[in-house]
Design a protein around this motif. Structure first.
Motif, short mmCIF file in Angstrom:
data_model
loop_
_atom_site.label_atom_id
_atom_site.label_comp_id
_atom_site.label_asym_id
_atom_site.label_seq_id
_atom_site.Cartn_x
_atom_site.Cartn_y
_atom_site.Cartn_z
N THR A 55 0.80 -1.06 -0.12
CA THR A 55 -0.29 -0.07 0.13
C THR A 55 0.95 1.26 -0.04
OG1 THR A 55 0.06 0.02 2.32
CG2 THR A 55 -1.62 -1.36 1.32
N THR A 56 0.25 2.41 -0.26
CA THR A 56 0.90 3.50 -0.22
C THR A 56 1.70 3.91 1.05
OG1 THR A 56 -0.57 4.56 -2.00
CG2 THR A 56 1.15 6.29 -0.86
N GLU A 57 0.66 3.65 2.04
CA GLU A 57 1.38 3.86 3.49
C GLU A 57 2.35 2.88 3.84
OE1 GLU A 57 -0.60 5.32 6.59
OE2 GLU A 57 -0.25 6.83 5.03
N ASP A 58 2.51 1.62 3.39
CA ASP A 58 3.60 0.84 3.44
C ASP A 58 4.74 1.29 2.76
OD1 ASP A 58 2.72 -1.79 5.03
OD2 ASP A 58 1.45 -1.80 3.67
N GLU A 59 4.76 1.92 1.80
CA GLU A 59 5.89 2.68 0.83
C GLU A 59 6.24 3.57 1.58
OE1 GLU A 59 4.70 3.49 -3.24
OE2 GLU A 59 4.23 1.49 -3.43
N ILE A 60 5.41 4.47 2.08
CA ILE A 60 6.04 5.61 3.01
C ILE A 60 6.84 5.21 4.22
CG2 ILE A 60 5.36 7.73 4.36
CD1 ILE A 60 2.93 8.09 2.33
N ALA A 61 6.34 4.14 4.79
CA ALA A 61 6.89 3.50 6.05
C ALA A 61 8.18 3.08 5.76
CB ALA A 61 6.10 2.60 6.50
N ASN A 62 8.38 2.36 4.60
CA ASN A 62 9.55 1.99 4.11
C ASN A 62 10.62 2.95 4.23
OD1 ASN A 62 8.68 -0.71 4.08
ND2 ASN A 62 8.20 -0.61 2.03
N MET A 63 10.14 3.87 3.37
CA MET A 63 10.90 5.44 3.20
C MET A 63 11.37 5.78 4.40
SD MET A 63 10.26 8.77 1.05
CE MET A 63 9.16 9.40 2.43
N ALA A 64 10.58 5.77 5.39
CA ALA A 64 10.78 6.53 6.55
C ALA A 64 12.04 5.84 7.49
CB ALA A 64 9.48 6.68 7.54
N LEU A 65 11.75 4.48 7.37
CA LEU A 65 12.85 3.51 7.91
C LEU A 65 14.09 3.64 7.26
CD1 LEU A 65 13.38 1.18 9.86
CD2 LEU A 65 12.87 -0.53 8.02
N VAL A 84 15.14 6.25 5.25
CA VAL A 84 15.88 7.60 5.47
C VAL A 84 16.28 7.79 7.05
CG1 VAL A 84 15.33 10.14 5.30
CG2 VAL A 84 14.63 8.84 3.66
N GLY A 85 15.45 7.34 7.78
CA GLY A 85 15.75 7.37 9.13
C GLY A 85 17.02 6.82 9.69
N VAL A 86 17.31 5.58 9.13
CA VAL A 86 18.36 4.75 9.55
C VAL A 86 19.77 5.42 8.89
CG1 VAL A 86 19.50 2.64 9.27
CG2 VAL A 86 17.24 2.52 10.11
N LYS A 126 16.28 14.14 14.04
CA LYS A 126 17.40 15.03 13.82
C LYS A 126 16.90 15.83 12.53
CE LYS A 126 21.13 13.22 12.28
NZ LYS A 126 22.61 12.61 12.18
N ALA A 127 16.20 14.98 11.66
CA ALA A 127 15.61 15.86 10.38
C ALA A 127 14.54 16.85 10.61
CB ALA A 127 15.37 14.95 9.49
N GLY A 128 14.17 16.82 11.86
CA GLY A 128 12.97 17.65 12.03
C GLY A 128 11.66 17.15 11.75
N VAL A 129 11.21 15.75 11.74
CA VAL A 129 10.10 15.10 11.20
C VAL A 129 9.40 15.21 12.61
CG1 VAL A 129 8.91 13.06 10.56
CG2 VAL A 129 11.25 13.74 9.54
N PRO A 171 15.06 1.96 16.56
CA PRO A 171 15.55 3.37 17.41
C PRO A 171 16.62 4.00 16.75
CG PRO A 171 15.64 1.18 18.60
CD PRO A 171 15.37 0.72 17.12
N LEU A 172 17.40 3.74 15.73
CA LEU A 172 18.26 4.31 14.93
C LEU A 172 17.28 5.34 13.92
CD1 LEU A 172 21.12 2.03 13.73
CD2 LEU A 172 21.32 4.10 15.26
N ALA A 173 16.44 4.91 13.45
CA ALA A 173 15.54 5.75 12.46
C ALA A 173 14.77 6.74 13.26
CB ALA A 173 14.37 4.72 11.80
N GLU A 174 14.43 6.39 14.60
CA GLU A 174 13.64 7.35 15.31
C GLU A 174 14.37 8.55 15.53
OE1 GLU A 174 12.66 5.35 18.64
OE2 GLU A 174 10.57 4.56 17.91
N ALA A 175 15.91 8.23 15.86
CA ALA A 175 16.79 9.49 16.05
C ALA A 175 17.23 9.97 14.89
CB ALA A 175 18.14 8.69 16.72
N GLY A 176 17.17 9.42 13.54
CA GLY A 176 17.66 10.15 12.50
C GLY A 176 16.58 11.15 12.06
#
Length: 434
Positions: free
Chosen positions: A153-163, A165-167, A230-233, A222-227
């Protein structure tokens, strides 16, 4: 999926992108099937590499890298290592007209577009591809992530991207020197493991063996959350999209849902019909707005009416055992009994059907003949009625009744593609296992 990188940080970022590829892919897999066959959890990885492989098989002794590649080693000094290697190893596939003189552009204080380099780079398919570009007169470097699949789904794709980019942005300082953290061969093997077995993979990570689930849940999220912070999300967006990854890791990926659902459908449906039902369920789930972690695996169900309106290709048996005209009849008869086959098509070297064998027909032959030195050609039915795969099951049943036959080979323009029998349709109609 592209992430712009500061030039001075390119080496560390690119090596980190390589290292994290396997776990990111493992939790994102969504392409486990091809033409009704279960293959790798992310079949695209092997399929794309094979489909554009320009190497010559007769030169197998030469160690040549394919155009679709994960890479051979860590980058040491700059992006130029990759570009020089690709220019050296891979001859151009396409050509373009270039009017820009890069040296003149530099002398005039402009950033050259380097179209020749960009064109060649577009024909070397690294799963993490380094990109150079100019936007608004300003040059930049990017890393293109090419291994994460689309969907479900589109939501899954955005989640993959967030993971991802965050990492990437949350890279630990110790990973500034990747070669000190891991052997590159382990990184490459991890990537292939992820493509084959997805979230069930076991990786070598920083010198220890660890499951994909544990690595994603305890280290990468946890790495993705921190990243992302840091990016202001926004915190709410971080929780929303990484929450999808967390739930998916605990439940199932797109590949796992697809395989489990397809196997259940195959308990009561033929391969073609099961694929149609699977696609219908995917479409409905996508429209529901639920992400893959919430999709319920399709359970085996008794089929409803409407079998006779289906096209033949959805009900036919496509996994065939066939005979050749010169085969010994006694051997073929034994094979039919071993495999519990009542009808066996006879085809020539071009895949064209030239005859049909039935167990009852062969039994009658041997009741009156004692010689075993007989070929299939001497026994087979030569005037064989066939049916097109796009015609309906109802038409197939009607033809069998008119001709008083128990099966029809299914033939299209390319030759024999399947077999449909009255027995198969009875099982389908009553929802029995096939």
């Amino acid at each position: 999926m592209h992430l712009q990188i500061e030039p001075e940080d390119f080496v560390a970022s690119y090596n980190w992108a390589q290292a994290i590829s396997a776990p990111i892919l493992a939790v994102s897999t969504n392409s486990p099937m091809l033409l009704g066959r279960e293959l790798w959890d992310e079949t695209r990885i092997a399929l794309f590499r094979q489909s554009v492989d320009t190497r010559i098989s007769g030169r197998a002794l030469r160690d040549r890298e394919p155009r679709v590649t994960f890479g051979r080693s860590w980058v040491k000094d700059s992006i130029m290592e990759i570009y020089k290697e690709d220019i050296s190893r891979f001859p151009p596939l396409i050509s373009i007209d270039i009017t820009e003189d890069s040296h003149v552009a530099l002398e005039n204080g402009q950033a050259p577009k380097l179209k020749a380099l960009a064109t060649n780079n577009s024909t070397v398919y690294r799963w993490n591809r380094p990109c150079y570009g100019v936007n608004g007169g300003i040059p930049h470097m990017r890393i293109e992530n090419r291994y994460i699949p689309s969907g479900p789904t589109t939501e899954d794709e955005i989640a993959n991207m967030a993971l991802w980019v965050g990492v990437m942005l949350g890279r630990p300082e110790k990973w500034d020197s990747a070669s000190e953290m891991m052997d590159f061969n382990d990184v490459r093997r991890n990537f292939l493991k992820a493509a084959r077995t997805g979230i069930n993979s076991q990786f070598i990570w920083e010198g220890r063996e660890i499951s994909a689930q544990e690595l994603i849940l305890n280290e990468f999220i946890p790495l993705a959350e921190a990243g992302l912070k840091k990016a202001g999300v926004e915190s709410s967006d971080i929780e929303r999209y990484l929450g999808i990854i967390r739930r998916r890791t605990h439940s199932h990926t797109g590949s796992q849902w697809t395989v489990k659902s397809f196997r259940n459908l195959r308990k009561t449906h033929k391969n073609g019909e099961a694929r149609v039902k699977l696609t219908e369920a995917m479409y409905a789930n996508t429209k529901s707005g639920q992400t893959i972690d919430s999709w319920k695996v399709i359970e085996p169900v008794q089929k409803e009416g409407g079998l006779f309106r289906l096209p033949v290709w959805q009900v036919m048996t496509s996994s065939l055992i066939t005979a050749k005209s010169h085969d010994p009849a006694t051997l073929v008869s034994s094979v039919m009994r071993w495999m519990n086959i009542h009808h066996m098509p006879v085809e020539n070297e071009k895949g064209e059907i030239i005859g049909l064998l039935t167990l009852s027909h062969m039994d009658k032959y041997y009741e009156t003949k004692t010689s075993e030195a007989v070929t299939v050609e001497e026994i087979m039915i030569k005037n064989v009625r066939t049916i097109d795969p796009e015609l309906s099951v109802e038409e197939a049943m009607k033809l069998m009744k008119e001709e008083r036959i128990g099966c029809l080979p299914v033939v299209n323009a390319n030759g024999l593609v399947g077999l449909i029998t009255a027995h198969d349709m009875e099982e389908q109609a009553y929802g029995k296992s096939v």
